[in-house]
Design an enzyme around this catalytic site. Structure first.
Site, PDB file in Angstrom:
ATOM      1  N   THR A 320       0.791  -1.186   0.304  1.00 47.86           N
ATOM      2  CA  THR A 320      -0.020  -0.087  -0.019  1.00 47.86           C
ATOM      3  C   THR A 320       0.938   1.382  -0.110  1.00 47.86           C
ATOM      4  O   THR A 320       1.982   1.267   0.509  1.00 47.86           O
ATOM      5  CB  THR A 320      -0.974  -0.128   1.346  1.00 47.86           C
ATOM      6  OG1 THR A 320      -1.637   1.169   1.051  1.00 47.86           O
ATOM      7  CG2 THR A 320      -0.096   0.074   2.622  1.00 47.86           C
ATOM      8  N   HIS A 372       2.721 -11.597  14.156  1.00 48.54           N
ATOM      9  CA  HIS A 372       3.695 -12.403  15.027  1.00 48.54           C
ATOM     10  C   HIS A 372       3.458 -13.824  15.362  1.00 48.54           C
ATOM     11  O   HIS A 372       4.461 -14.322  15.748  1.00 48.54           O
ATOM     12  CB  HIS A 372       3.851 -11.517  16.325  1.00 48.54           C
ATOM     13  CG  HIS A 372       5.188 -11.347  16.708  1.00 48.54           C
ATOM     14  ND1 HIS A 372       6.448 -12.214  16.414  1.00 48.54           N
ATOM     15  CD2 HIS A 372       6.038 -10.402  17.553  1.00 48.54           C
ATOM     16  CE1 HIS A 372       7.358 -11.862  17.134  1.00 48.54           C
ATOM     17  NE2 HIS A 372       7.205 -10.770  17.390  1.00 48.54           N
TER      18      HIS A 372
END
Length: 401
Positions: A320, A372
Site C-alpha cells: 500500500t 507475529h
C-alpha cells in the site's frame, strides 16, 4: 414478452448484495445492453444491463435493499416503449373493419399519437384541426408539453436523513456502503484476531530516481508507452524478498501454516467508495512494464467500479502506498489471511550522514506490519532490509543477491 431481471450469480466469497442505483424506471424505454441497475457487493459494484429493447414494467427491489444471488429484482417487457413505424405527417387514420377503438381513438392521427406519447402531451386537451376534427402531428407539436408521468419506483431503503438543530446547525446521516462496511469488518478482524506488529526502516530513493530519469523515455518507447514508476520496482523487490523469506508469503489456516509457492501481490487502490486490493497474479513472472500497466489498469477500472470480484480475491502479500496522499509514516493494517503488508510513504528530502558527511537525500520511510504468530521479528526485519538493499542498489534485483 415478459422477462425476469435477476441479480448476477455471486461467487462463493460473496453472500449477498445491495441495490445501489436504478438507472431506469418503470415505463422508461431501454435499449438492449443499456445499463439498468448497479448492485453493490462487499467487493465490487456489478452492473445489470437490459436483455433486449423494451422497458421495465416493475421494480421489485428498491435502492438499499439486500438481495441474494440470482434473485428476481425487476420485470422487463421486451418491445415495450420501442418505436413503431410511423405514418406520414399528413396520413389520416383509416377506419379498420371490426375495430374495437373508441371514437376518440379514431380521431387521432397515428403519427400524432406516437409524438404525444413521447412528449407527454394529453390528447384530451388538444383541439384537432384535421379533417373531421382529427388531431394531427402539427397539433401535438404546437401543444404545450406536460411532464411525463412515470410509474413510481420503490423508495430507497435507509435514505440519507438531514436534520437541522434549533441554532441552524445541520447534520446528514448517510448509510454506510457495503464496501465500506466490509472494509471496517476486515480491519476490526485483523486488529482483534492477529498478533499484529509493525517494524520500520528508511530507504534512499536516489538510485531508483536516477535510474528512472535515465531510462524513462527509452522505457516508454520500447514498451509501447508504458510509464516507468516506482511501484514496479517495489513489487519486483518484494517478490525477490518473499522468495528468500517464505514465512512472509505464508498464511495461517486453522492450526496449519500454508506456504505458497507463488507470489500473488495485492496492490491497494483508493476509490471514492473505499479501498480495494486487486491482485497481481504470479507477480514473479511479470516484468516491470507488465506490473506498471496492470496497476494502472486496476486504478482506472477501480474508480469506475469495473473491477471483477475474481481480481480482488486471494493474494499472498499486499503493498500500500500512502505516499501518494502525502503520508510521511503510518502503520498499515493486515489484509487477512495474509501475514504481512508493506507500507510505502512520501519521498522527503532529509539530511543524512553519508561516509562521515551530511548529504541531502530523497528518503522514504518503509513500514512492514506482520502477524507475529507466524513471522518472528528477525524475519520481518530481514525482509524489510532486503527491500531496502534492492531499492538502494537495483542491480541486486537483476543479480538476485
Amino acid at each position: 414478452m415478459t422477462i425476469e431481471i435477476k441479480a448476477p450469480t455471486f461467487p462463493e466469497s460473496v453472500q449477498d448484495g445491495t441495490i445501489a442505483t436504478w438507472h431506469k424506471q418503470p415505463g422508461e424505454a431501454v435499449s438492449r445492453d443499456e445499463l439498468i441497475v448497479d448492485i453493490e457487493t462487499d467487493k465490487v459494484v456489478l452492473e445489470v444491463v437490459a436483455p433486449a429493447d423494451g422497458a421495465l414494467t416493475e421494480v421489485l427491489k428498491g435502492e438499499g435493499e439486500v438481495i441474494l444471488s440470482n434473485e428476481v429484482i425487476a420485470k422487463f417487457e421486451a418491445g415495450a416503449g420501442t418505436a413503431q413505424p410511423a405514418a406520414s405527417d399528413n396520413t389520416e387514420a383509416a377506419p379498420a373493419a371490426n375495430t374495437s377503438d373508441s371514437d376518440e381513438d379514431a380521431l387521432v392521427n397515428p403519427a400524432a399519437r406516437k409524438l404525444a406519447a413521447e412528449k407527454g402531451v394529453d390528447l384530451a386537451s388538444i383541439k384537432g384541426t384535421g379533417k373531421g376534427g382529427r388531431i394531427t402531428k402539427d397539433d401535438v407539436i404546437n401543444a404545450p408539453a406536460a411532464p411525463a408521468a412515470k410509474a413510481p419506483a420503490p423508495a430507497p431503503v435507509n435514505a440519507p436523513a438531514v436534520s437541522t438543530s434549533a441554532d441552524g446547525r445541520t447534520e446528514k446521516r448517510v448509510p454506510m456502503t457495503r464496501l465500506r462496511a466490509r472494509i471496517a469488518e476486515r480491519l476490526l478482524d485483523a486488529s482483534q484476531n492477529t498478533a499484529m506488529l509493525t517494524t520500520f526502516n528508511e530507504v534512499n530513493m536516489g538510485p531508483i530516481m536516477e535510474l528512472r530519469k535515465k531510462y524513462k523515455e527509452q522505457f516508454e518507447k520500447v514498451h509501447n508507452g508504458s510509464r516507468l514508476g516506482f511501484m514496479g520496482f517495489f513489487v519486483k523487490a518484494a517478490v525477490e524478498a518473499l522468495k528468500r523469506l517464505p514465512a512472509v508469503n505464508a498464511s495461517i489456516d486453522g492450526n496449519d501454516i500454508v506456504y505458497h509457492g507463488y507470489q500473488d501481490v495485492g496492490v491497494a487502490v483508493s476509490t471514492p467508495k473505499g479501498l480495494v486490493v486487486p491482485v497481481l497474479r504470479n507477480a514473479e513472472n511479470m516484468g516491470l512494464a507488465d506490473v506498471e500497466n496492470t496497476i494502472r489498469d486496476f486504478g482506472m477500472r477501480a474508480k469506475d467500479g469495473k473491477l471483477g470480484i475474481e481480481e480482488m480475491t486471494g493474494g499472498t502479500f499486499t503493498i500500500t502506498n500512502g505516499g501518494v496522499f502525502g503520508s510521511l509514516m503510518s502503520t498499515p493494517i493486515l489484509n487477512p489471511p495474509q501475514a504481512a503488508i508493506l507500507g510505502m510513504h512520501k519521498i522527503q528530502e532529509r539530511p543524512m550522514a553519508v561516509n562521515g558527511k551530511v548529504e541531502i537525500l530523497p528518503m522514504m520511510y518503509l513500514a512492514l506490519s506482520y502477524d507475529h504468530r507466524l513471522i518472528d521479528g528477525k524475519e520481518a526485519v530481514q525482509f524489510l532490509v532486503a527491500i531496502k538493499d534492492m531499492i538502494e542498489d537495483p542491480a541486486r534485483m537483476l543479480l538476485e543477491v
